[in-house]
Design an enzyme around this catalytic site. Structure first.
Site, short mmCIF file in Angstrom:
data_model
loop_
_atom_site.label_atom_id
_atom_site.label_comp_id
_atom_site.label_asym_id
_atom_site.label_seq_id
_atom_site.Cartn_x
_atom_site.Cartn_y
_atom_site.Cartn_z
N LYS A 171 40.74 -19.38 -18.20
CA LYS A 171 41.00 -18.18 -18.97
C LYS A 171 41.34 -17.04 -17.88
O LYS A 171 40.77 -16.45 -17.09
CB LYS A 171 39.76 -17.86 -19.49
CG LYS A 171 40.29 -16.60 -20.63
CD LYS A 171 38.88 -15.43 -20.92
CE LYS A 171 38.83 -14.60 -20.04
NZ LYS A 171 40.36 -13.54 -20.18
N GLU A 246 32.63 -14.57 -7.66
CA GLU A 246 33.13 -13.65 -6.64
C GLU A 246 33.53 -12.40 -7.00
O GLU A 246 34.13 -12.24 -8.14
CB GLU A 246 34.58 -14.27 -5.89
CG GLU A 246 34.53 -15.36 -4.85
CD GLU A 246 33.59 -15.25 -3.99
OE1 GLU A 246 33.56 -13.89 -3.30
OE2 GLU A 246 32.89 -16.12 -3.07
N GLU A 383 32.46 0.86 -6.36
CA GLU A 383 33.80 0.45 -6.13
C GLU A 383 34.89 0.94 -7.15
O GLU A 383 34.71 1.29 -8.45
CB GLU A 383 33.95 -1.26 -6.76
CG GLU A 383 35.30 -1.68 -6.40
CD GLU A 383 35.22 -3.45 -6.70
OE1 GLU A 383 34.89 -3.65 -7.81
OE2 GLU A 383 35.98 -4.11 -5.93
P1 NAP Z 1 36.53 -8.17 -14.88
O1 NAP Z 1 36.92 -7.00 -15.86
O2 NAP Z 1 35.30 -8.42 -14.63
O3 NAP Z 1 37.32 -9.37 -15.64
C1 NAP Z 1 37.38 -10.35 -14.88
C2 NAP Z 1 37.67 -11.74 -16.01
O4 NAP Z 1 36.46 -11.95 -16.62
C3 NAP Z 1 38.74 -11.57 -16.83
O5 NAP Z 1 39.44 -12.62 -17.25
C4 NAP Z 1 37.98 -10.94 -17.99
O6 NAP Z 1 38.83 -11.12 -19.24
C5 NAP Z 1 36.82 -11.75 -18.08
N1 NAP Z 1 35.65 -11.43 -18.73
C6 NAP Z 1 35.13 -10.16 -19.24
N2 NAP Z 1 34.43 -10.26 -20.02
C7 NAP Z 1 33.70 -11.37 -19.97
C8 NAP Z 1 32.53 -12.00 -20.47
N3 NAP Z 1 31.68 -11.53 -21.30
N4 NAP Z 1 32.51 -13.44 -20.18
C9 NAP Z 1 33.29 -14.15 -19.40
N5 NAP Z 1 34.56 -13.44 -19.23
C10 NAP Z 1 34.52 -12.23 -19.33
O7 NAP Z 1 37.08 -7.82 -13.71
P2 NAP Z 1 38.86 -7.20 -13.38
O8 NAP Z 1 38.73 -5.79 -13.92
O9 NAP Z 1 39.88 -8.16 -14.10
O10 NAP Z 1 39.07 -7.37 -11.99
C11 NAP Z 1 38.75 -6.17 -11.11
C12 NAP Z 1 37.49 -6.82 -10.36
O11 NAP Z 1 37.61 -8.06 -9.85
C13 NAP Z 1 36.94 -5.78 -8.90
O12 NAP Z 1 35.48 -5.67 -9.29
C14 NAP Z 1 37.34 -6.58 -8.02
O13 NAP Z 1 36.57 -6.58 -6.93
C15 NAP Z 1 36.97 -8.03 -8.32
N6 NAP Z 1 37.52 -9.08 -7.57
C16 NAP Z 1 36.82 -9.95 -6.68
C17 NAP Z 1 37.58 -10.74 -5.85
C18 NAP Z 1 36.64 -11.65 -4.81
O14 NAP Z 1 37.19 -12.57 -4.67
N7 NAP Z 1 35.22 -11.33 -4.45
C19 NAP Z 1 38.77 -11.10 -5.76
C20 NAP Z 1 39.64 -10.32 -6.60
C21 NAP Z 1 38.90 -9.48 -7.60
P3 NAP Z 1 39.67 -9.86 -19.97
O15 NAP Z 1 40.30 -9.23 -18.83
O16 NAP Z 1 40.70 -10.64 -20.50
O17 NAP Z 1 38.72 -9.07 -20.87
#
Ligand code: NAP
Length: 481
Positions: A171, A246, A383
């Site tokens: 997903k 992560e 963040e």
């Molecule tokens: P996010 O909002 O947590 O979303 C990540 C993924 O989780 C998306 O596919 C999202 O789907 C999905 N998701 C949302 N709610 C969910 C639920 N209840 N159950 C399962 N999946 C769910 O994060 P983002 O805004 O896309 O990305 C930014 C974040 O990623 C930042 O905090 C960044 O630091 C982190 N990041 C970390 C790393 C690492 O390796 N440490 C690398 C890159 C990014 P939808 O978007 O379709 O709602």
């Protein structure tokens, strides 16, 4: 043409469709992408379960050849796929091509790893008994990815999952389905048996919980925000699933008095602002000792004035847009938060109006430097995920290390110094999963472990040969001679 989900080897129409917008140019729609519902998710898990017995016991040579073929096609199409990625996510085209290249290399690396999976043979403590320790696939895995690396993060989860004999339900983030779809299409044509790899695009709020808690999913690998990650960890614990998370970062870049000033400025600009600061490894806290502080701030402002903010696809752009309107608003909100806490705006801090091909503007934010900040301020604790860096002035190395570690996160950390003593001490004592000496905190190799400590990561490391820890399970076999 609408872009559909891949379930059991077939392209399946979505329960609904979402527009994929270009954040550089809001008049440009990249396409209509399917959004799965729970019924389609169930079908994807069933297809993966049905494919697992043959795939997990099949030819390792076939697995390796397939991954190698996928990697070769990604690399051959890097410019085209990079253009698509820049158009949907907003990093500049050269950055996007670099990300696609990394994805291709990851598949090729894991094509080799298929053939290198090893075990151990030990003597038993009981005479006449032998002990073998082997690694086996774990089953059907759920892979959930964020929007900021739309092809590299999917690659570093999908490639090891398949290499070690697992079946996948993937997903991607709803904001950036185009790169995920393009990758799925390449995987589909690679000759992989139907059902081994399934793509379910759609919103986390609709299919996230059902995916994580689905009884057919044995393990979940997630990259994204800390809040969603924690929720997934609790669900996995409750349902007895393996989990790998992560998450966020608040990465420190220390600059000591003895640093090479030009190098310190270049690596700080690189890791704070490139890719619009939308990297989990971005330096958002610049911790600078007082002897170099004034010269560092002056040189940063001078270098930042040369950065060109604009259309991700335009030649000469250094900084593309925020990936979405919501992200742009969050960036600007944090400027206000910092100023409200007493910070000084040294550069940037505004929305930028950059006219693109259609005359429409996207979600641009000027690279922002905030000075006079303290470690306890929200700007240094939360963040932001945008092109914002806050500077904290400290007395000496000891205070710099203290401030660097004074965070709930622990992903990447950097130090700019010419002192071997301080570099060595920092490498040992900074509380992060990755540490950089005279290099940007962002920018890592694909064949070595990636991950953090504290609230940044949970579970086994990703990438390199350490990826087998999550994507295999260990069996200990005793045999009487
Ligand atoms: P996010 O909002 O947590 O979303 C990540 C993924 O989780 C998306 O596919 C999202 O789907 C999905 N998701 C949302 N709610 C969910 C639920 N209840 N159950 C399962 N999946 C769910 O994060 P983002 O805004 O896309 O990305 C930014 C974040 O990623 C930042 O905090 C960044 O630091 C982190 N990041 C970390 C790393 C690492 O390796 N440490 C690398 C890159 C990014 P939808 O978007 O379709 O709602």
């Amino acid at each position: 043409m609408p872009f559909n989900n891949l379930i059991g080897g077939e392209w399946v129409a979505g329960a609904r469709y979402g527009h994929n917008l270009n954040p550089s140019d809001t008049a440009d729609t990249i396409g209509e992408y399917a959004q799965a519902d729970v019924t389609q998710l169930d079908a994807a898990v069933s297809a993966a379960q049905a494919a697992f017995p043959r795939w997990s016991t099949g030819s390792v040579q076939a697995r390796s050849d397939t991954l190698d073929k996928i990697g070769s096609e990604i690399l051959a199409r890097r410019e085209e796929l990079g253009t698509l990625l820049a158009r949907e996510e907003g990093k500049t085209r050269p950055e996007a091509i670099g990300e696609v290249t990394r994805a291709g290399h990851i598949f090729k690396f894991f094509a080799g790893e298929c053939l290198r999976l090893s075990g151990e043979t030990l003597p038993s403590v009981r005479p006449g008994v032998g002990v073998d320790i082997t690694r086996e696939p774990i089953g059907v895995v759920g892979l959930i990815t964020p929007w900021n690396f739309p092809i590299a993060i999917p690659a570093w989860k999908i490639a090891p999952a398949l290499a070690f004999g697992n079946c996948v339900v993937f997903k991607p983030a709803d904001l950036v389905p185009a790169s995920a779809w393009a990758l799925a299409e390449i995987i589909h044509r690679s000759g992989l048996p139907a059902g081994v790899f399934n793509l379910v695009m759609g919103r986390g709020s609709v299919i996230g919980d059902p995916l994580v808690t689905h009884p057919g999913i044995v393990a979940v690998s997630f990259t994204g925000s800390t809040s969603v990650g924690h929720r997934i960890a609790m669900q996995c614990a409750e349902h007895g699933k393996k989990v790998q998370l992560e998450m966020g970062g608040k990465n420190p870049q220390v600059v000591l008095d003895d640093a090479d000033l030009a190098q310190a400025v270049e690596l700080s600009v690189q890791s704070a602002f490139f890719s619009t600061g939308q990297r989990c490894t971005a330096s958002s806290r610049l911790i600078v000792t007082e002897g170099i502080y004034d010269r560092f701030i002056a040189a940063m402002k001078e270098r930042m004035a040369t950065l060109r903010v604009g259309d991700a696809l335009a030649a000469g752009t250094d900084i593309g847009p925020a990936a979405s309107q919501a992200q742009m608003e969050q960036d600007l909100m944090y400027v206000d938060v910092a100023l409200g806490e007493g910070a000084t705006l040294a550069a940037g801090g505004t929305a930028a109006s950059c006219h693109t091909g259609s005359g429409n503007t996207g979600f641009f934010v000027t690279p922002t430097l905030l000075t006079d900040t303290a470690a306890g301020m929200r700007i240094n604790r939360e963040e932001v995920f945008g092109p914002l860096a806050a500077v904290i002035k400290v007395k000496d190395y000891e205070e710099a290390l203290d401030v660097a570690n004074n965070t709930e996160y622990g992903l990447s950390a950097g130090i700019a110094t010419t002192s071997l003593k301080h570099a060595t001490h920092f490498k040992r004592h900074v509380q992060s999963g990755m540490v950089m000496v005279n290099l940007p905190t962002a920018g890592v190799d694909y064949h070595v472990p990636f991950g953090g400590r504290k609230a940044s990561s949970y579970g086994p490391r990703e990438q390199g040969r350490y990826a087998q820890e999550f994507f295999t399970t260990v069996k200990t076999a005793y045999t009487a001679a």
